[in-house]
Write a protein that holds these residues in place. Structure first.
Motif, PDB file in Angstrom:
ATOM      1  N   GLU A  72     -43.073  33.891  48.008  1.00 51.83           N
ATOM      2  CA  GLU A  72     -42.111  33.089  47.243  1.00 51.83           C
ATOM      3  C   GLU A  72     -42.846  32.154  46.299  1.00 51.83           C
ATOM      4  N   ASN A  73     -42.914  32.548  45.060  1.00 49.18           N
ATOM      5  CA  ASN A  73     -43.486  31.645  44.064  1.00 49.18           C
ATOM      6  C   ASN A  73     -42.804  31.902  42.727  1.00 49.18           C
ATOM      7  N   SER A  74     -43.370  31.353  41.684  1.00 51.26           N
ATOM      8  CA  SER A  74     -42.734  31.478  40.383  1.00 51.26           C
ATOM      9  C   SER A  74     -43.680  32.202  39.421  1.00 51.26           C
ATOM     10  N   ASN A  75     -43.139  33.135  38.669  1.00 45.71           N
ATOM     11  CA  ASN A  75     -43.941  33.916  37.726  1.00 45.71           C
ATOM     12  C   ASN A  75     -43.372  33.777  36.330  1.00 45.71           C
ATOM     13  N   ILE A  76     -44.258  33.662  35.348  1.00 46.66           N
ATOM     14  CA  ILE A  76     -43.781  33.763  33.970  1.00 46.66           C
ATOM     15  C   ILE A  76     -44.486  34.932  33.288  1.00 46.66           C
ATOM     16  N   LEU A  77     -43.669  35.848  32.773  1.00 50.05           N
ATOM     17  CA  LEU A  77     -44.188  37.006  32.056  1.00 50.05           C
ATOM     18  C   LEU A  77     -44.188  36.671  30.575  1.00 50.05           C
ATOM     19  N   ASN A  78     -45.213  37.117  29.858  1.00 48.33           N
ATOM     20  CA  ASN A  78     -45.242  36.860  28.415  1.00 48.33           C
ATOM     21  C   ASN A  78     -45.327  38.165  27.631  1.00 48.33           C
ATOM     22  N   ALA A 131     -40.178  46.503  35.696  1.00 46.49           N
ATOM     23  CA  ALA A 131     -39.694  47.114  36.944  1.00 46.49           C
ATOM     24  C   ALA A 131     -40.792  47.067  38.015  1.00 46.49           C
ATOM     25  N   LYS A 132     -42.022  47.373  37.645  1.00 44.65           N
ATOM     26  CA  LYS A 132     -43.163  47.334  38.586  1.00 44.65           C
ATOM     27  C   LYS A 132     -43.364  45.914  39.114  1.00 44.65           C
ATOM     28  N   ILE A 133     -43.278  44.939  38.204  1.00 45.79           N
ATOM     29  CA  ILE A 133     -43.481  43.544  38.609  1.00 45.79           C
ATOM     30  C   ILE A 133     -42.358  43.110  39.560  1.00 45.79           C
ATOM     31  N   LEU A 134     -41.119  43.463  39.217  1.00 46.01           N
ATOM     32  CA  LEU A 134     -39.981  43.100  40.083  1.00 46.01           C
ATOM     33  C   LEU A 134     -40.134  43.745  41.459  1.00 46.01           C
ATOM     34  N   GLU A 135     -40.590  44.977  41.459  1.00 46.34           N
ATOM     35  CA  GLU A 135     -40.759  45.723  42.713  1.00 46.34           C
ATOM     36  C   GLU A 135     -41.767  45.037  43.638  1.00 46.34           C
ATOM     37  N   ASN A 136     -42.781  44.414  43.024  1.00 44.41           N
ATOM     38  CA  ASN A 136     -43.864  43.816  43.810  1.00 44.41           C
ATOM     39  C   ASN A 136     -43.769  42.309  43.949  1.00 44.41           C
ATOM     40  N   SER A 137     -42.650  41.731  43.510  1.00 38.57           N
ATOM     41  CA  SER A 137     -42.629  40.269  43.462  1.00 38.57           C
ATOM     42  C   SER A 137     -41.944  39.619  44.664  1.00 38.57           C
ATOM     43  N   TYR A 166     -35.133  52.727  37.965  1.00 40.41           N
ATOM     44  CA  TYR A 166     -36.401  52.401  38.643  1.00 40.41           C
ATOM     45  C   TYR A 166     -36.218  52.115  40.138  1.00 40.41           C
ATOM     46  N   HIS A 167     -34.988  52.161  40.602  1.00 41.75           N
ATOM     47  CA  HIS A 167     -34.684  51.907  42.024  1.00 41.75           C
ATOM     48  C   HIS A 167     -35.177  50.539  42.478  1.00 41.75           C
ATOM     49  N   VAL A 168     -35.082  49.556  41.603  1.00 39.26           N
ATOM     50  CA  VAL A 168     -35.418  48.184  41.999  1.00 39.26           C
ATOM     51  C   VAL A 168     -34.259  47.252  41.680  1.00 39.26           C
ATOM     52  N   ASP A 169     -34.213  46.170  42.465  1.00 39.15           N
ATOM     53  CA  ASP A 169     -33.208  45.146  42.234  1.00 39.15           C
ATOM     54  C   ASP A 169     -33.757  44.137  41.240  1.00 39.15           C
ATOM     55  N   ALA A 170     -32.918  43.625  40.382  1.00 40.98           N
ATOM     56  CA  ALA A 170     -33.405  42.630  39.419  1.00 40.98           C
ATOM     57  C   ALA A 170     -32.892  41.242  39.789  1.00 40.98           C
ATOM     58  N   PHE A 171     -32.536  41.059  41.095  1.00 40.36           N
ATOM     59  CA  PHE A 171     -31.925  39.778  41.480  1.00 40.36           C
ATOM     60  C   PHE A 171     -32.857  38.602  41.266  1.00 40.36           C
ATOM     61  N   ASN A 172     -34.184  38.833  41.333  1.00 37.96           N
ATOM     62  CA  ASN A 172     -35.102  37.694  41.165  1.00 37.96           C
ATOM     63  C   ASN A 172     -35.535  37.448  39.722  1.00 37.96           C
ATOM     64  N   LEU A 173     -34.964  38.220  38.786  1.00 34.61           N
ATOM     65  CA  LEU A 173     -35.168  37.905  37.365  1.00 34.61           C
ATOM     66  C   LEU A 173     -34.227  36.754  37.013  1.00 34.61           C
TER      67      LEU A 173
END
Ligand SMILES: N[C@@H](CC(=O)c1ccccc1NC=O)C(=O)O
Length: 290
Positions: A72-78, A131-137, A166-173
């Motif tokens: 559980e942390n915070s990520n910023i993608l650029n 999608a890869k980042i969400l999957e691993n976050s 991509y079979h991932v949830d985007a709830f944490n975006l």
């Protein structure tokens, strides 16, 4: 060629700091230098998604290995700007130092630039990286910041069906920040920007978030739309029109736009390398980082 569009979509012409032919080079050098500095001071990992082009990769930076492995942390993608034909993932971590000091993980997201890739391919590459980042976050919060062309790519994610494709949830975006972004691509068709992109009208419409209403991303996503006082009137209008589209047509409740006084298309993003810049502080507030 439409000379008015060419002028409105040439950000260097509207800057008041440097000669027109120097501002883009100075911008590139600033981003490269600050990204290098961050790379030397922080820990980093690069993941490549393709053997064909090193730009199809992400560079993750963090200061504390514990923060990196936390669930559980915070990520910023650029997402970098450069009209989808300039810029590099290796110059896109220029703001990492102060974010990482606050235990935010930064992720520079790269893509193959035109003319090697067309707009549809570029967006697919970015979407797959997200999608890869969400999957691993895990349960970490993910925020996305994009400058100019990168603001466009970030906004297009609204229409991405992460679950089905991509079979991932985007709830944490949790939020998207567009800095001097472009949302309607049609005016670019009649400029030299399209010489490398080679979009036709159909592609420009399909990849314009301003013209789409087939939403896929959940309504809790927050939006921060930012532009510079010394951006052209067309850039101001694109941002304000997209804000209305998000709130009135798509039903997003948490949408805010800000004009940054005395800044231009280039130094508005360069300065998020500084923790005392007004926009950096807005981004902290937006991400609830203190
Ligand atoms: N030829 C353009 C260059 C440009 O717009 C640009 C250059 C570097 C980074 C971002 C840019 N703008 C949008 O993506 C100009 O007139 O400034």
């Amino acid at each position: 060629m439409n000379s008015e569009n060419q002028k409105q979509y040439s950000p260097s012409l509207w800057n008041k700091r440097l000669p027109v032919d120097q501002v883009v080079t100075a911008h590139g050098e600033y981003l490269a230098k600050n990204s290098d500095q961050a790379r030397h001071k922080l820990l980093s990992h690069t993941f490549r998604f393709s053997d064909l082009d090193p730009e199809q990769s992400i560079e993750i930076m963090y200061s504390d290995p514990k923060a990196f492995s936390a669930t559980e942390n915070s990520n910023i993608l650029n997402f970098n700007g450069g009209y989808w034909q300039w810029g590099s993932v290796s110059d896109s971590s220029f703001m990492s130092e102060h974010f990482c000091q606050k235990n935010v993980i930064t992720v520079a997201v790269g893509y193959t630039i035109a003319p090697k890739a067309c707009m549809s391919e570029i967006f697919c590459q970015v979407e797959r990286a997200v999608a890869k980042i969400l999957e691993n976050s895990g349960k970490s919060e993910v925020f996305i910041c994009g400058h100019s062309a990168g603001g466009h790519l970030a906004s297009m994610l609204l229409f991405s069906d992460f679950k089905r494709i991509y079979h991932v949830d985007a709830f944490n975006l949790k939020g998207i920040i567009s800095v001097s972004g472009i949302f309607d691509l049609r005016p670019l068709l009649e400029t030299d920007i399209n010489d490398n992109l080679k979009m036709d009208l159909e592609e420009s419409r399909r990849l314009s978030p301003m013209l789409r209403s087939d939403l896929r991303l959940h309504k809790d996503v927050k939006f921060l739309i930012v532009y510079a006082q010394n951006d052209s009137p067309a850039f101001h209008k694109q941002s304000e029109d997209f804000k209305m589209h998000l709130s009135k047509s798509l039903g997003y409740e948490n949408v805010k736009s800000i004009e940054i006084k005395d800044f231009d298309h280039f130094n508005i993003i360069e300065n998020i390398s500084r923790d005392d810049f007004i926009l950096t502080k807005e981004i902290y507030k937006f991400m609830k980082v203190d």
